[in-house]
Design an enzyme around this catalytic site. Structure first.
Site, PDB file in Angstrom:
ATOM      1  N   CYS A  48       1.120  -1.825  15.619  1.00 41.45           N
ATOM      2  CA  CYS A  48       1.108  -1.602  14.169  1.00 41.45           C
ATOM      3  C   CYS A  48       0.449  -2.760  13.432  1.00 41.45           C
ATOM      4  O   CYS A  48       0.801  -3.920  13.638  1.00 41.45           O
ATOM      5  CB  CYS A  48       2.546  -1.419  13.678  1.00 41.45           C
ATOM      6  SG  CYS A  48       2.700  -1.367  11.885  1.00 41.45           S
ATOM      7  N   GLU A  82       0.818  -1.213   0.000  1.00 45.10           N
ATOM      8  CA  GLU A  82       0.000   0.000   0.000  1.00 45.10           C
ATOM      9  C   GLU A  82       0.853   1.264   0.000  1.00 45.10           C
ATOM     10  O   GLU A  82       1.961   1.289   0.542  1.00 45.10           O
ATOM     11  CB  GLU A  82      -0.936  -0.004   1.204  1.00 45.10           C
ATOM     12  CG  GLU A  82      -1.986  -1.089   1.081  1.00 45.10           C
ATOM     13  CD  GLU A  82      -3.001  -1.073   2.208  1.00 45.10           C
ATOM     14  OE1 GLU A  82      -4.207  -1.113   1.902  1.00 45.10           O
ATOM     15  OE2 GLU A  82      -2.614  -1.024   3.380  1.00 45.10           O
ATOM     16  N   CYS A 110       6.266  -7.241   7.252  1.00 46.16           N
ATOM     17  CA  CYS A 110       7.360  -6.703   8.068  1.00 46.16           C
ATOM     18  C   CYS A 110       7.791  -7.767   9.062  1.00 46.16           C
ATOM     19  O   CYS A 110       6.972  -8.551   9.525  1.00 46.16           O
ATOM     20  CB  CYS A 110       6.886  -5.451   8.812  1.00 46.16           C
ATOM     21  SG  CYS A 110       8.220  -4.580   9.657  1.00 46.16           S
ATOM     22  N   SER A 156      12.204   6.503   7.609  1.00 45.64           N
ATOM     23  CA  SER A 156      11.790   6.221   8.979  1.00 45.64           C
ATOM     24  C   SER A 156      12.239   4.828   9.384  1.00 45.64           C
ATOM     25  O   SER A 156      12.004   3.854   8.668  1.00 45.64           O
ATOM     26  CB  SER A 156      10.266   6.316   9.050  1.00 45.64           C
ATOM     27  OG  SER A 156       9.856   6.030  10.349  1.00 45.64           O
ATOM     28  N   CYS A 162       3.534   8.489   1.115  1.00 44.12           N
ATOM     29  CA  CYS A 162       4.084   7.501   2.050  1.00 44.12           C
ATOM     30  C   CYS A 162       4.263   6.185   1.293  1.00 44.12           C
ATOM     31  O   CYS A 162       3.299   5.602   0.795  1.00 44.12           O
ATOM     32  CB  CYS A 162       3.116   7.334   3.210  1.00 44.12           C
ATOM     33  SG  CYS A 162       3.648   6.072   4.360  1.00 44.12           S
ATOM     34  N   CYS A 173      -1.300   6.190  10.049  1.00 52.03           N
ATOM     35  CA  CYS A 173      -0.074   5.559  10.538  1.00 52.03           C
ATOM     36  C   CYS A 173      -0.383   4.266  11.259  1.00 52.03           C
ATOM     37  O   CYS A 173      -1.229   4.219  12.142  1.00 52.03           O
ATOM     38  CB  CYS A 173       0.628   6.483  11.528  1.00 52.03           C
ATOM     39  SG  CYS A 173       1.646   7.680  10.729  1.00 52.03           S
ATOM     40  N   CYS A 203       5.948  -4.720  15.635  1.00 47.73           N
ATOM     41  CA  CYS A 203       5.653  -3.690  16.635  1.00 47.73           C
ATOM     42  C   CYS A 203       4.189  -3.878  17.040  1.00 47.73           C
ATOM     43  O   CYS A 203       3.315  -4.026  16.175  1.00 47.73           O
ATOM     44  CB  CYS A 203       5.882  -2.303  16.066  1.00 47.73           C
ATOM     45  SG  CYS A 203       7.581  -2.066  15.516  1.00 47.73           S
TER      46      CYS A 203
END
Ligand code: SF4
Length: 416
Positions: free
Chosen positions: A154, A125, A147, A236, A140, A378, A151
């Protein structure tokens, strides 16, 4: 001296280990079904080698670069400075590709989210967050499908790492988004741009896919093409310490760090990578990040979780930790996603926290959630792509679950 050398050698070893692991998740070669190679994402040297292989001179690189990255054309027949026979020869061997937009959603606040599908059917995305007051905005971009870092706040972290994105797929997200807004040829100099900023804050940890991300960013920054200044790019990271120095030295882009906690015991839980690279190591890497100054501050991202990390004592400890670092702190009200267990901090807690940080001399904007209604804020991004089973088939047409999102003020914020 010996201790310094040993530390440096250890860092180099660790860097080599990270790069070797990234290679295990390499993207497929960008080929079409009929065997043509995608020119997007190649470095100038790679492009020169491809052209040499079909008997073309090096000066063609400059021509093609202009058409691909400055003019944004995807059809060789539109390259008017190239003779027709060569246009045809190029079209026989190559394509100028874009990822396919499987879905596009636009939020009530005009934030737009694409679910891009790549040639192998995997998906990621991308989110555009327009500035509500000016004709500009941030894109973004995702760096991985899924991933590894898990986290806990997230949504992407609940999706296993499928694979890394290649340079063509990373630059391609930007180019396809720009197609949508018709922003070709690339605006020059100070001419305003709608897609004025790139934030590498989408799905994935960019420093775990460093080489592909670096190649893509070098293409985006190249002055004869898209020509986006390094000051307009923010990478980031959740704190891959050994790669932070490398990114600073090679790319010199802005750095954002997902901090989210001021004690190791809590950060170990929220950002499990902290067990490997604890807060002290992370902040030391920030202190030596090249180019950080009051004009180019490091952004610390801090997701505000009710009764978890949002006390006044947390705010004071945050100030103590970052003292001496040219920094700003983005406070991100937690964006819920299906199955998440955290709650968003109260308005009072947010404002008390922000005031303590601001009174200490650090900008501490509270980010306005953007695109929450389309799960584009986010920490909300996720797709249904799955890792290819050893003996099984690739899910060729995974269904978008469309769970990404991003919050924004003037410079959107990362969770990665
Ligand atoms: S915050 Fe970033 S690094 Fe952490 S799980 Fe989400 S995408 Fe991965």
């Amino acid at each position: 001296m010996n201790a310094t050398l040993t530390a440096a050698a250890l860092t180099e070893t660790e860097r080599a280990r990270i790069l070797a692991k990234a290679a295990l998740f390499s993207p497929p070669t960008p080929l079409t079904a009929d065997g043509r190679r995608d020119l997007v994402g190649m470095s100038r040297d790679e492009l020169a080698a491809e052209l040499a292989a079909i008997g073309e001179q090096p000066f063609r690189v400059k021509q093609l670069w202009h058409w691909i990255y400055h003019q944004g054309v995807t059809d060789f027949a539109r390259m008017s400075s190239i003779a027709r026979p060569l246009q045809q020869k190029l079209a026989d061997k190559f394509v100028i590709g874009r990822p396919e937009a499987a879905t596009v959603q636009t939020s009530s606040d005009q934030t737009r989210k694409w679910l891009f599908r790549f040639r192998d059917g995997q998906q990621a995305e991308t989110v555009y967050i327009p500035d509500p007051e000016q004709d500009r905005g941030a894109l973004c971009i995702s760096s991985q499908i899924g991933c590894t870092l898990s986290c806990t706040f997230c949504h992407t972290g609940t999706q296993t790492l499928v694979r890394n994105l290649g340079p063509a797929e990373i630059v391609g997200q930007f180019m396809a988004a720009r197609d949508t807004y018709g922003e070709w040829p690339s605006p020059k100099g100070e001419t305003p741009r709608l897609l004025s900023t790139i934030v590498l804050m989408g799905m994935g940890e960019p420093l775990y896919n460093y080489e592909n991300v670096a190649q893509a960013m070098k293409i985006v920054m190249d002055n004869e093409g898209i020509a986006l200044s390094r000051r307009r790019i923010t990478l980031s990271t959740s704190g891959v310490v050994p790669m932070m120095d490398r990114a600073g030295a090679d790319l010199g882009v802005n750095l954002a760090v997902s901090l989210h906690a001021v004690r190791d015991d809590l950060r170990d839980e929220l950002v499990p990578l902290n067990r490997k690279y604890p807060i002290a190591d992370l902040l030391a890497a920030c202190r030596r990040y090249p180019g950080a100054s009051n004009a180019r501050r490091i952004t610390f991202e801090y997701v505000m979780l009710k009764n978890i990390n949002d006390t006044e004592a947390d705010a004071r400890e945050l100030v103590r930790l970052i003292t001496g670092i040219p920094a700003k702190v983005n406070l991100i009200p937690f964006n819920p996603w299906p199955g998440s267990t955290y709650e968003t901090s109260s308005g009072n807690a947010l404002h008390r926290f922000a005031k303590i940080v601001m009174d200490a001399g650090y900008a501490s904007p509270i980010r306005t959630p953007r695109g929450r209604d389309i799960l584009a804020a986010c920490g909300q991004l996720k797709t249904d792509s799955e890792r290819r089973k050893k003996a099984g088939a690739l899910p060729l047409d995974p269904v978008a679950r469309s769970t990404h999102s991003r919050d924004g003020d003037k410079s959107p914020n990362p969770m990665t």
